[in-house]
Write a protein that holds these residues in place. Sequence first.
Motif, PDB file in Angstrom:
ATOM      1  N   GLY A  33       0.860  -1.169   0.000  1.00  0.00           N
ATOM      2  CA  GLY A  33       0.000   0.000   0.000  1.00  0.00           C
ATOM      3  C   GLY A  33       0.891   1.211   0.000  1.00  0.00           C
ATOM      4  O   GLY A  33       1.970   1.187  -0.577  1.00  0.00           O
ATOM      5  N   TYR A  34       0.452   2.271   0.638  1.00  0.00           N
ATOM      6  CA  TYR A  34       1.264   3.481   0.684  1.00  0.00           C
ATOM      7  C   TYR A  34       2.441   3.326   1.619  1.00  0.00           C
ATOM      8  O   TYR A  34       2.320   2.799   2.714  1.00  0.00           O
ATOM      9  CB  TYR A  34       0.423   4.677   1.120  1.00  0.00           C
ATOM     10  N   SER A  35       3.572   3.817   1.146  1.00  0.00           N
ATOM     11  CA  SER A  35       4.785   3.895   1.939  1.00  0.00           C
ATOM     12  C   SER A  35       5.294   5.320   1.793  1.00  0.00           C
ATOM     13  O   SER A  35       5.612   5.755   0.690  1.00  0.00           O
ATOM     14  CB  SER A  35       5.812   2.892   1.420  1.00  0.00           C
ATOM     15  N   CYS A  36       5.328   6.053   2.901  1.00  0.00           N
ATOM     16  CA  CYS A  36       5.693   7.471   2.871  1.00  0.00           C
ATOM     17  C   CYS A  36       7.038   7.702   3.546  1.00  0.00           C
ATOM     18  O   CYS A  36       7.393   6.988   4.480  1.00  0.00           O
ATOM     19  CB  CYS A  36       4.628   8.307   3.581  1.00  0.00           C
ATOM     20  N   SER A  37       7.742   8.728   3.079  1.00  0.00           N
ATOM     21  CA  SER A  37       9.011   9.090   3.709  1.00  0.00           C
ATOM     22  C   SER A  37       9.316  10.556   3.450  1.00  0.00           C
ATOM     23  O   SER A  37       8.834  11.150   2.485  1.00  0.00           O
ATOM     24  CB  SER A  37      10.146   8.222   3.179  1.00  0.00           C
ATOM     25  N   ASN A  38      10.100  11.137   4.361  1.00  0.00           N
ATOM     26  CA  ASN A  38      10.557  12.509   4.201  1.00  0.00           C
ATOM     27  C   ASN A  38      11.580  12.563   3.086  1.00  0.00           C
ATOM     28  O   ASN A  38      12.411  11.678   2.942  1.00  0.00           O
ATOM     29  CB  ASN A  38      11.213  13.013   5.492  1.00  0.00           C
ATOM     30  N   GLU A  69       3.757  10.673  12.666  1.00  0.00           N
ATOM     31  CA  GLU A  69       2.981  11.446  11.688  1.00  0.00           C
ATOM     32  C   GLU A  69       2.958  10.748  10.332  1.00  0.00           C
ATOM     33  O   GLU A  69       1.930  10.704   9.669  1.00  0.00           O
ATOM     34  CB  GLU A  69       3.565  12.847  11.559  1.00  0.00           C
ATOM     35  N   ILE A  70       4.081  10.190   9.937  1.00  0.00           N
ATOM     36  CA  ILE A  70       4.134   9.463   8.671  1.00  0.00           C
ATOM     37  C   ILE A  70       3.308   8.186   8.753  1.00  0.00           C
ATOM     38  O   ILE A  70       2.580   7.845   7.828  1.00  0.00           O
ATOM     39  CB  ILE A  70       5.590   9.175   8.263  1.00  0.00           C
ATOM     40  N   ASN A  93      -7.371  16.050   6.595  1.00  0.00           N
ATOM     41  CA  ASN A  93      -7.991  15.556   7.829  1.00  0.00           C
ATOM     42  C   ASN A  93      -6.973  14.908   8.757  1.00  0.00           C
ATOM     43  O   ASN A  93      -7.091  14.976   9.973  1.00  0.00           O
ATOM     44  CB  ASN A  93      -9.121  14.577   7.510  1.00  0.00           C
ATOM     45  N   THR A  94      -5.968  14.263   8.183  1.00  0.00           N
ATOM     46  CA  THR A  94      -4.935  13.619   8.984  1.00  0.00           C
ATOM     47  C   THR A  94      -4.223  14.638   9.861  1.00  0.00           C
ATOM     48  O   THR A  94      -3.993  14.406  11.043  1.00  0.00           O
ATOM     49  CB  THR A  94      -3.897  12.921   8.076  1.00  0.00           C
TER      50      THR A  94
END
Length: 116
Positions: A33-38, A69-70, A93-94
Amino acid sequence: MKANKRVASVALMLGLFGSALVGGASMAQATGGYSCSNGLANVVTCNNTVAGVPVTLIVTGNRTLNGNEIGILQNNLNNTAVNVTAIKNSVFNTYASFNPTVIIKKINVCIASVCS
């Protein structure tokens, strides 16, 4: 004769290791699914391995997102319909009630090579 057994054993182990890698990759792809990073310059990138809908956030100020937060962003994106409005609303919204405040300056969502 010993050399042949040793070569066969190494080949068998490499074959089993390769099978485990292929099986692991397939499994990760199926449950991805989603994988987020700075990233650099207050940019957060989120890539989706299933739907292929990347999301880029530009955070206002000299701020990066912490792991919590991520993680919350990833969970919310993974539970959002794949359309631009829903994804943007999910991001806003997050972070609406976070402290310290996270102000998102811009959100780019790309679906089928069209970004908005």
